[in-house]
Design a protein around this motif. Structure first.
Motif, PDB file in Angstrom:
ATOM      1  N   LEU A  53       9.213 -23.356 -20.973  1.00 43.70           N
ATOM      2  CA  LEU A  53       8.557 -22.752 -19.083  1.00 43.70           C
ATOM      3  C   LEU A  53       7.794 -23.436 -18.516  1.00 43.70           C
ATOM      4  N   ALA A  54       8.570 -23.318 -16.978  1.00 46.10           N
ATOM      5  CA  ALA A  54       7.517 -23.862 -15.774  1.00 46.10           C
ATOM      6  C   ALA A  54       6.314 -23.218 -15.449  1.00 46.10           C
ATOM      7  N   PRO A  55       5.978 -23.391 -15.100  1.00 50.63           N
ATOM      8  CA  PRO A  55       4.253 -23.338 -14.593  1.00 50.63           C
ATOM      9  C   PRO A  55       4.369 -21.566 -13.769  1.00 50.63           C
ATOM     10  N   GLY A  56       3.771 -20.931 -14.723  1.00 46.33           N
ATOM     11  CA  GLY A  56       4.447 -19.083 -13.897  1.00 46.33           C
ATOM     12  C   GLY A  56       5.146 -18.474 -15.010  1.00 46.33           C
ATOM     13  N   GLU A  57       6.310 -19.149 -14.978  1.00 45.24           N
ATOM     14  CA  GLU A  57       6.795 -18.994 -15.533  1.00 45.24           C
ATOM     15  C   GLU A  57       6.678 -17.123 -17.217  1.00 45.24           C
ATOM     16  N   LEU A  58       6.939 -16.457 -17.380  1.00 45.63           N
ATOM     17  CA  LEU A  58       6.755 -15.344 -18.056  1.00 45.63           C
ATOM     18  C   LEU A  58       7.988 -14.669 -18.762  1.00 45.63           C
ATOM     19  N   LEU A  59       7.796 -15.020 -20.397  1.00 44.45           N
ATOM     20  CA  LEU A  59       8.625 -14.090 -21.735  1.00 44.45           C
ATOM     21  C   LEU A  59       8.512 -12.667 -21.239  1.00 44.45           C
ATOM     22  N   ARG A  60       9.429 -12.430 -20.551  1.00 45.35           N
ATOM     23  CA  ARG A  60       9.613 -10.675 -20.629  1.00 45.35           C
ATOM     24  C   ARG A  60       9.613 -10.361 -22.145  1.00 45.35           C
ATOM     25  N   SER A  61      11.025 -10.667 -22.444  1.00 44.31           N
ATOM     26  CA  SER A  61      11.180 -10.690 -24.082  1.00 44.31           C
ATOM     27  C   SER A  61      12.077 -10.920 -24.671  1.00 44.31           C
ATOM     28  N   ILE A  62      12.850 -10.510 -26.138  1.00 46.48           N
ATOM     29  CA  ILE A  62      13.684 -11.635 -26.847  1.00 46.48           C
ATOM     30  C   ILE A  62      15.179 -10.201 -27.235  1.00 46.48           C
ATOM     31  N   THR A  63      15.847 -10.808 -27.292  1.00 49.55           N
ATOM     32  CA  THR A  63      16.758 -10.160 -27.515  1.00 49.55           C
ATOM     33  C   THR A  63      17.656 -10.782 -28.672  1.00 49.55           C
ATOM     34  N   LEU A  64      17.426 -10.176 -30.170  1.00 47.25           N
ATOM     35  CA  LEU A  64      17.630 -10.381 -31.208  1.00 47.25           C
ATOM     36  C   LEU A  64      19.717  -9.769 -31.339  1.00 47.25           C
ATOM     37  N   LEU A  82      19.173  -5.537 -30.801  1.00 46.45           N
ATOM     38  CA  LEU A  82      17.283  -5.397 -30.956  1.00 46.45           C
ATOM     39  C   LEU A  82      16.564  -6.004 -29.754  1.00 46.45           C
ATOM     40  N   GLU A  83      16.157  -5.110 -28.930  1.00 49.01           N
ATOM     41  CA  GLU A  83      15.647  -6.186 -27.472  1.00 49.01           C
ATOM     42  C   GLU A  83      13.611  -6.191 -28.142  1.00 49.01           C
ATOM     43  N   ILE A  84      13.044  -6.442 -28.202  1.00 44.81           N
ATOM     44  CA  ILE A  84      11.902  -6.989 -28.219  1.00 44.81           C
ATOM     45  C   ILE A  84      11.179  -7.796 -27.284  1.00 44.81           C
ATOM     46  N   TRP A 139      -3.201  -8.823 -36.558  1.00 45.15           N
ATOM     47  CA  TRP A 139      -1.683  -8.634 -35.751  1.00 45.15           C
ATOM     48  C   TRP A 139      -1.715  -7.198 -35.321  1.00 45.15           C
ATOM     49  N   ASN A 140      -2.473  -5.976 -35.153  1.00 41.61           N
ATOM     50  CA  ASN A 140      -3.202  -4.971 -33.995  1.00 41.61           C
ATOM     51  C   ASN A 140      -2.948  -5.842 -32.289  1.00 41.61           C
ATOM     52  N   MET A 141      -3.573  -7.182 -32.045  1.00 44.90           N
ATOM     53  CA  MET A 141      -3.526  -7.658 -31.182  1.00 44.90           C
ATOM     54  C   MET A 141      -3.061  -8.806 -30.419  1.00 44.90           C
ATOM     55  N   SER A 142      -2.113  -9.694 -31.908  1.00 49.33           N
ATOM     56  CA  SER A 142      -1.699 -11.014 -31.631  1.00 49.33           C
ATOM     57  C   SER A 142       0.341 -10.516 -30.916  1.00 49.33           C
ATOM     58  N   THR A 143       0.698 -10.895 -30.352  1.00 52.72           N
ATOM     59  CA  THR A 143       2.206 -10.037 -29.815  1.00 52.72           C
ATOM     60  C   THR A 143       3.626 -11.409 -30.430  1.00 52.72           C
ATOM     61  N   VAL A 144       4.428 -11.282 -30.114  1.00 49.49           N
ATOM     62  CA  VAL A 144       5.829 -11.774 -30.387  1.00 49.49           C
ATOM     63  C   VAL A 144       5.794 -12.913 -29.860  1.00 49.49           C
ATOM     64  N   GLY A 145       5.829 -12.466 -28.373  1.00 48.66           N
ATOM     65  CA  GLY A 145       5.755 -13.043 -27.442  1.00 48.66           C
ATOM     66  C   GLY A 145       5.200 -14.526 -26.955  1.00 48.66           C
ATOM     67  N   GLY A 146       3.314 -13.433 -27.895  1.00 43.97           N
ATOM     68  CA  GLY A 146       2.422 -14.644 -27.159  1.00 43.97           C
ATOM     69  C   GLY A 146       2.737 -15.472 -28.758  1.00 43.97           C
TER      70      GLY A 146
END
Length: 300
Positions: free
Chosen positions: A161-172, A60-62, A106-113
């Motif tokens: 995370l280094a400066p500017g890096e972005l978490l795109r997704s998490i795979t389970l 599962l990719e989140i 819940w409607n705003m907060s994100t998994v990656g955040g």
């Protein structure tokens, strides 16, 4: 919200647009509540268009922008056959409930955040670490890398995370989703932040994994080739004293002692054959009451 120095909002999901003074904006629930006196621009991910949840043979990719409300609703959308094959999806709702937040959050907060904020009590860190989640990270130089969530969160409010890096997704991975699991959580108050959150799992090969979060400054995982005996497990929990978290939600000594107690409950539960134990958890402290479920009308 107190962001008096922010002068630009830029809709982008491209790390090459990042420059010092920028912050990535997904749900923004923590960013807006904490405020800042140094940020100059917000790089808005909300229009990135990433599919929140994608199932495939690998697992599962989140998406990092998947909201907690969408994740909470997800188990009901999984086909029955796959739902049975992935029993670890039972962890999704207890972990979402561990936010003890209103449906508005819940409607705003994100998994990656939640993961990137790196609070010890972050329940999305708990969920994804316990299931061997691997993050896909995009860098400003155009490269990508994969890093286990257990290594992404390195301390209280710290990540790799280094400066500017972005978490795109998490795979389970599918192998972890097929595991049998057990969940325990404690808080000092009925609606308080998690002070101790443990997740155990037994894999198809018999391996046993215990993940400790909230009680510690970063995720801690213990791995055994089979369910250990009580002494083995307690020996594994002899952690560096400086690793236990210390704040108003629990003293280190309490967190350590409750971790040991709940770890033994999980060990005993998973040591019992599934047919004998059923789905009921082993006796122990009840988790804090959960907030009302997210709305089911599809508004995320």
């Amino acid at each position: 919200m107190d962001l008096p120095t922010v002068s630009e909002l830029i809709r982008t999901a491209d790390p090459q647009h990042w420059r010092p003074g920028d912050a990535w904006l997904a749900g923004g629930t923590v960013l807006f509540s904490y405020g800042s006196e140094t940020l100059q621009r917000l790089l808005d991910l909300t229009a990135a268009g990433w599919e929140p949840l994608v199932m495939n043979d690998d697992g599962l990719e989140i998406a990092a922008t998947c909201t907690i409300a969408a994740l909470y609703a997800f188990p009901d959308a999984v086909p029955p056959q796959l739902r049975t094959a992935w029993p670890a999806l039972d962890l999704v709702r207890p972990c979402c409930d561990s936010f003890v937040a209103s449906f508005k959050v819940w409607n705003m907060s994100t998994v990656g955040g939640n993961i990137c904020t790196a609070l010890p009590a972050g329940p999305m860190t708990s969920l994804t670490t316990a299931l061997d989640g691997v993050g896909l990270v995009h860098s400003p130089d155009g490269t990508t890398r994969r890093v286990p969530v257990a290594e992404l969160v390195t301390g209280d409010g710290r990540t790799s995370l280094a400066p500017g890096e972005l978490l795109r997704s998490i795979t389970l991975p599918a192998a972890a989703l097929r595991a049998r699991t057990a969940f325990r959580r404690l808080s000092l108050t009925d609606l308080g932040r998690s002070g101790v959150l443990l997740i155990g799992r037994t894999d198809e090969d018999g391996g046993f994994v215990l993940t400790v979060t909230a009680a510690t400054k970063r995720p801690v995982q213990l791995r055994f080739p089979a369910v250990p005996d009580a002494a083995e497990l307690q020996a594994g929990l002899e952690l560096d004293p400086g690793l236990w978290h210390d704040d108003v939600h629990g003293l280190p000594a309490w967190r350590r002692d409750m971790t040991r107690r709940l770890a033994e409950e999980i060990r005993a539960e998973l040591a019992t054959p599934a047919a004998a134990s059923g789905s009921a958890p082993a006796p122990g402290p009840a988790p804090a009451p959960a907030p009302a479920p997210a709305p089911k009308d599809g508004s995320l």
